[in-house]
Enzyme design. Structure first.
Site, PDB file in Angstrom:
ATOM      1  N   LEU A  46       0.906  -1.043  -0.094  1.00 13.96           N
ATOM      2  CA  LEU A  46       0.207   0.227   0.414  1.00 13.96           C
ATOM      3  C   LEU A  46       0.655   0.883  -0.063  1.00 13.96           C
ATOM      4  CD1 LEU A  46      -2.509  -1.159   2.852  1.00 13.96           C
ATOM      5  CD2 LEU A  46      -2.470  -1.417   0.478  1.00 13.96           C
ATOM      6  N   HIS A 103      -3.561   3.912  -2.686  1.00 13.73           N
ATOM      7  CA  HIS A 103      -4.307   3.492  -1.640  1.00 13.73           C
ATOM      8  C   HIS A 103      -4.746   3.977  -0.580  1.00 13.73           C
ATOM      9  CE1 HIS A 103      -1.359   0.600  -3.380  1.00 13.73           C
ATOM     10  NE2 HIS A 103      -2.415   0.014  -4.070  1.00 13.73           N
ATOM     11  N   LYS A 107      -5.488   5.749 -11.730  1.00  7.29           N
ATOM     12  CA  LYS A 107      -3.796   5.888 -12.700  1.00  7.29           C
ATOM     13  C   LYS A 107      -4.296   4.125 -13.809  1.00  7.29           C
ATOM     14  CE  LYS A 107       0.803   4.440 -12.033  1.00  7.29           C
ATOM     15  NZ  LYS A 107       0.083   2.584 -12.085  1.00  7.29           N
ATOM     16  N   ASP A 108      -5.148   2.710 -13.019  1.00  6.22           N
ATOM     17  CA  ASP A 108      -5.332   1.709 -14.134  1.00  6.22           C
ATOM     18  C   ASP A 108      -6.698   1.907 -14.372  1.00  6.22           C
ATOM     19  OD1 ASP A 108      -3.191   0.646 -12.873  1.00  6.22           O
ATOM     20  OD2 ASP A 108      -3.855  -0.064 -10.961  1.00  6.22           O
ATOM     21  N   SER A 149       2.693   3.864  -7.597  1.00  2.00           N
ATOM     22  CA  SER A 149       2.718   2.826  -8.176  1.00  2.00           C
ATOM     23  C   SER A 149       3.414   1.522  -7.167  1.00  2.00           C
ATOM     24  CB  SER A 149       3.316   2.300  -9.769  1.00  2.00           C
ATOM     25  OG  SER A 149       2.869   0.710  -9.580  1.00  2.00           O
TER      26      SER A 149
HETATM   27  O1  PAF Z   1      -5.319  -2.432  -9.173  1.00  2.00           O
HETATM   28  C1  PAF Z   1      -5.338  -3.696  -8.027  1.00  2.00           C
HETATM   29  O2  PAF Z   1      -3.958  -3.192  -7.310  1.00  2.00           O
HETATM   30  C2  PAF Z   1      -5.395  -4.969  -8.304  1.00  2.00           C
HETATM   31  O3  PAF Z   1      -6.038  -4.474 -10.395  1.00  2.00           O
HETATM   32  C3  PAF Z   1      -7.055  -5.687  -8.772  1.00  2.00           C
HETATM   33  C4  PAF Z   1      -8.115  -4.377  -8.051  1.00  2.00           C
HETATM   34  C5  PAF Z   1      -6.744  -4.938  -6.717  1.00  2.00           C
HETATM   35  C6  PAF Z   1      -7.525  -6.999  -8.782  1.00  2.00           C
HETATM   36  O4  PAF Z   1      -6.655  -8.108  -8.622  1.00  2.00           O
END
Ligand code: PAF
Length: 282
Positions: A33, A37, A149-150, A185
């Protein structure tokens, strides 16, 4: 804060929460984390009565040549961070409980999962969609929190939620960056000092693109070329893709005259980094 490893037990516990009409905010993570997060966790706490965080390094979203085994797993620190951020429940399953012997059901979000990051990471988004579908069934949250970010992951999960009628809202929160611009990240720990400097080229390229657009450039291919030129100057950087896409179907656009997203994937040494920025009109 309670740490629960068993999906059935977590589900039963959360039924009690739901029965008393308390809302549940859920942040799925693979651990390691960082403040990105934590911004999701804090928002979940502001919006909901109960905050659930899952920590699970999901094997089905890693390719056979990828970093599943070396993915960072600083569990003690992660739990301390969760406690400090006032998480109520941490779901900490292991692979055997998530994928027991005989597991055979996968969620595949067609098309969206095969482009951009899906091209160089075949099967990745199938693994993501599958584990998120499982987690949503186990936690049954009111709101799911994801990071911009994702971006592709968020679009795919939003599509899955809509297509499969998961009764959950989704909130995508802005990317958290270091002062120097590097998007946070869990994989940044793989970078050595030189690579950390080269990695700054991702956010710099996005800033360049933004400023070209602010100055009236609307031709996507010209912007992409300028980005590629800038990234190409870094010795350790190898471009996977640079694309400018619409926000729902992630299709490449030619002219910048609608809400869109500039997305990059670049390998710095052996570490593949992604970043993106939104271009919005109102
Ligand atoms: O973004 C992430 O950390 C992962 O792809 C997730 C959403 C927890 C799924 O494993």
């Amino acid at each position: 804060m309670r740490v629960i490893r068993d999906p059935g037990k977590l589900n039963r516990l959360l039924k009690g929460v739901r029965r008393s009409a308390r809302s549940i905010g859920f942040v799925p993570t693979m651990g390691a984390l960082h403040p990105g997060h934590l911004s999701l966790i804090k928002q979940a706490g502001r919006d909901n009565d109960t905050v659930v965080v899952s920590i699970f390094v999901n094997p089905t979203q890693f390719g056979s040549q990828e970093d599943l085994n070396k993915y960072p797993r600083p569990l003690k620190n992660d739990l301390a961070l969760c406690r400090k951020a006032r998480v109520d429940l941490v779901f900490l399953p292991d692979s055997k409980i998530m994928y027991p012997e005989g597991f055979a059901t996968f969620v595949n979000v067609e098309k969206l999962g095969d482009i951009l990051c899906g091209t160089s990471r075949p099967g990745h988004f199938r693994g993501v969609a599958t584990v998120v579908a499982k987690l949503l069934n186990i936690v049954a949250p009111d709101v799911l929190y994801l990071g911009q970010k994702d971006a592709q992951q968020s679009v795919i999960i939003a599509r899955m939620i809509k297509d499969l009628n998961f009764p959950v809202k989704i909130r995508v929160l802005p990317t958290v960056r270091q002062k120097d611009g590097l998007a946070l990240s869990s994989r940044n720990v793989y970078l050595n000092e030189d690579q950390k400097l080269d990695a700054l080229v991702l956010s710099k390229a996005l800033c360049l693109a933004k400023s070209l657009i602010d100055h009236g450039q609307t031709d996507a291919s010209r912007i992409i070329n300028r980005i590629k030129e800038l990234i190409g100057k870094k010795k350790q950087a190898r471009i996977d893709y640079v694309a400018i896409v619409d926000l729902e179907k992630l299709r490449q656009i030619k002219k910048i005259n609608q809400d869109c997203m500039i997305c990059l994937a670049v390998k710095i040494g052996k570490t593949r980094l992604i970043d993106n920025c939104l271009i919005t009109y109102d």
